[in-house]
Design a protein around this motif. Structure first.
Motif, mmCIF file in Angstrom:
data_model
loop_
_atom_site.group_PDB
_atom_site.id
_atom_site.type_symbol
_atom_site.label_atom_id
_atom_site.label_comp_id
_atom_site.label_asym_id
_atom_site.label_seq_id
_atom_site.Cartn_x
_atom_site.Cartn_y
_atom_site.Cartn_z
ATOM 1 N N HIS A 157 0.836 -1.212 0.000
ATOM 2 C CA HIS A 157 0.000 0.000 0.000
ATOM 3 C C HIS A 157 0.861 1.248 0.000
ATOM 4 O O HIS A 157 0.589 2.215 -0.721
ATOM 5 C CB HIS A 157 -0.886 0.050 1.247
ATOM 6 N N PHE A 158 1.869 1.218 0.842
ATOM 7 C CA PHE A 158 2.736 2.387 0.983
ATOM 8 C C PHE A 158 3.456 2.693 -0.330
ATOM 9 O O PHE A 158 3.548 3.852 -0.742
ATOM 10 C CB PHE A 158 3.730 2.135 2.121
ATOM 11 N N ARG A 159 3.974 1.659 -1.007
ATOM 12 C CA ARG A 159 4.630 1.875 -2.306
ATOM 13 C C ARG A 159 3.637 2.407 -3.331
ATOM 14 O O ARG A 159 3.967 3.280 -4.124
ATOM 15 C CB ARG A 159 5.254 0.579 -2.796
ATOM 16 N N TYR A 160 2.428 1.872 -3.332
ATOM 17 C CA TYR A 160 1.383 2.327 -4.251
ATOM 18 C C TYR A 160 1.068 3.802 -4.015
ATOM 19 O O TYR A 160 0.959 4.583 -4.960
ATOM 20 C CB TYR A 160 0.124 1.475 -4.061
ATOM 21 N N LEU A 161 0.942 4.195 -2.750
ATOM 22 C CA LEU A 161 0.632 5.582 -2.429
ATOM 23 C C LEU A 161 1.766 6.522 -2.801
ATOM 24 O O LEU A 161 1.526 7.624 -3.304
ATOM 25 C CB LEU A 161 0.308 5.721 -0.943
ATOM 26 N N ASN A 184 -13.590 7.334 -0.914
ATOM 27 C CA ASN A 184 -12.885 8.009 -2.011
ATOM 28 C C ASN A 184 -11.391 8.110 -1.738
ATOM 29 O O ASN A 184 -10.775 9.123 -2.008
ATOM 30 C CB ASN A 184 -13.473 9.405 -2.225
ATOM 31 N N SER A 185 -10.805 7.064 -1.217
ATOM 32 C CA SER A 185 -9.420 7.134 -0.757
ATOM 33 C C SER A 185 -8.395 7.040 -1.876
ATOM 34 O O SER A 185 -7.246 7.379 -1.681
ATOM 35 C CB SER A 185 -9.154 6.019 0.251
ATOM 36 N N GLY A 186 -8.774 6.582 -3.033
ATOM 37 C CA GLY A 186 -7.813 6.466 -4.111
ATOM 38 C C GLY A 186 -7.324 5.051 -4.317
ATOM 39 O O GLY A 186 -6.720 4.743 -5.335
ATOM 40 N N LEU A 187 -7.543 4.184 -3.365
ATOM 41 C CA LEU A 187 -7.189 2.783 -3.539
ATOM 42 C C LEU A 187 -8.303 2.077 -4.310
ATOM 43 O O LEU A 187 -9.463 2.448 -4.206
ATOM 44 C CB LEU A 187 -7.010 2.095 -2.185
ATOM 45 N N PRO A 188 -7.958 1.078 -5.060
ATOM 46 C CA PRO A 188 -9.011 0.320 -5.750
ATOM 47 C C PRO A 188 -9.973 -0.312 -4.750
ATOM 48 O O PRO A 188 -9.598 -0.634 -3.622
ATOM 49 C CB PRO A 188 -8.229 -0.758 -6.522
ATOM 50 N N TYR A 245 -3.752 12.328 -0.023
ATOM 51 C CA TYR A 245 -3.647 10.964 0.469
ATOM 52 C C TYR A 245 -3.255 10.924 1.945
ATOM 53 O O TYR A 245 -2.713 9.945 2.417
ATOM 54 C CB TYR A 245 -2.607 10.182 -0.341
ATOM 55 N N SER A 246 -3.528 12.000 2.677
ATOM 56 C CA SER A 246 -3.080 12.051 4.077
ATOM 57 C C SER A 246 -3.770 10.986 4.923
ATOM 58 O O SER A 246 -3.138 10.404 5.811
ATOM 59 C CB SER A 246 -3.319 13.431 4.661
ATOM 60 N N ASN A 247 -5.059 10.717 4.680
ATOM 61 C CA ASN A 247 -5.739 9.668 5.447
ATOM 62 C C ASN A 247 -5.127 8.299 5.172
ATOM 63 O O ASN A 247 -4.975 7.488 6.082
ATOM 64 C CB ASN A 247 -7.232 9.630 5.123
ATOM 65 N N LEU A 248 -4.799 8.055 3.913
ATOM 66 C CA LEU A 248 -4.211 6.759 3.582
ATOM 67 C C LEU A 248 -2.801 6.612 4.147
ATOM 68 O O LEU A 248 -2.420 5.522 4.568
ATOM 69 C CB LEU A 248 -4.198 6.545 2.071
ATOM 70 N N PHE A 249 -2.044 7.709 4.135
ATOM 71 C CA PHE A 249 -0.720 7.643 4.759
ATOM 72 C C PHE A 249 -0.859 7.369 6.260
ATOM 73 O O PHE A 249 -0.122 6.557 6.821
ATOM 74 C CB PHE A 249 0.072 8.930 4.527
ATOM 75 N N ALA A 250 -1.812 8.038 6.909
ATOM 76 C CA ALA A 250 -2.045 7.796 8.336
ATOM 77 C C ALA A 250 -2.491 6.353 8.569
ATOM 78 O O ALA A 250 -2.073 5.715 9.541
ATOM 79 C CB ALA A 250 -3.091 8.766 8.874
#
Length: 192
Positions: A49-53, A125-129, A64-69
């Motif tokens: 996930h981290f590499r994808y982000l 709507n996080s951007g991940l599939p 993408y701050s929520n996804l990084f958190a």
């Protein structure tokens, strides 16, 4: 045909920790190995996930701050869980009740935090599939179901350790009552 008596005997056997040929201590060790394996898999998954982000963060202007958190929080809790599993193995070896009970508490906190992370930090709507989100929820559900099974062993072992520690802490139970010493006379004293 399953009757009430056989159901009760099976439940007693299940709650005593003697299931699948494992006693409570062996089941606790396997439960720790299970959680270690799951934690390593979770670290690999979150590193992906981290590499994808990181790759998509540079190419787009989305937030993408929520996804990084989410990734950082999940990686942190997973690393702490690996430490908890290693400590569980130490507590099993040293037969410490509070360590095994602490592991049970940690698993509950870990799973509650994962539910919170998934429901709060991973919005729609996080951007991940969507397949990744579905996989996260599926993994959480399967891990929770597995923990129900493995916590039977860990709880049974914690109860065993508690009973042992309670008996060794009570000094009145540990003192063996020795019979009074009998004094035997020597042959000369008897006048024989």
């Amino acid at each position: 045909m399953l009757n009430i008596r056989s159901l009760c005997s099976r439940l007693k056997k299940l709650l005593s920790g003697d299931v699948c040929g494992l006693n409570a201590k062996e089941g606790t060790i396997v439960a720790g190995l299970f959680m270690l394996m799951v934690s390593i898999m979770q670290l690999i998954f979150e590193a992906g996930h981290f590499r994808y982000l990181k790759a998509h963060f540079r190419s787009t202007d989305n937030d993408y701050s929520n996804l990084f958190a989410f990734c950082i929080g999940t990686i942190t809790f997973t690393c702490l869980t690996i430490i908890a599993v290693i400590l569980l193995f130490l507590f099993i070896w040293k037969e410490l009740f509070w360590g095994v009970a602490g592991y049970i508490t940690w698993i509950f906190l870990y799973e509650i935090s994962k539910i919170c992370f998934l429901s709060i930090l991973m919005p729609g709507n996080s951007g991940l599939p969507s397949s990744v989100k579905a996989l996260e929820w599926f993994g959480l559900t399967m891990r929770l179901l597995s923990h129900i099974f493995w916590m039977l062993f860990v709880t049974a072992y914690a109860i065993e350790l508690y009973k042992i520690s309670r008996n060794t802490d009570d000094s009145s139970k540990n003192k063996r009552k020795t019979p009074p010493k009998l004094k035997f006379a020597k042959v000369k004293e008897l006048g024989v």
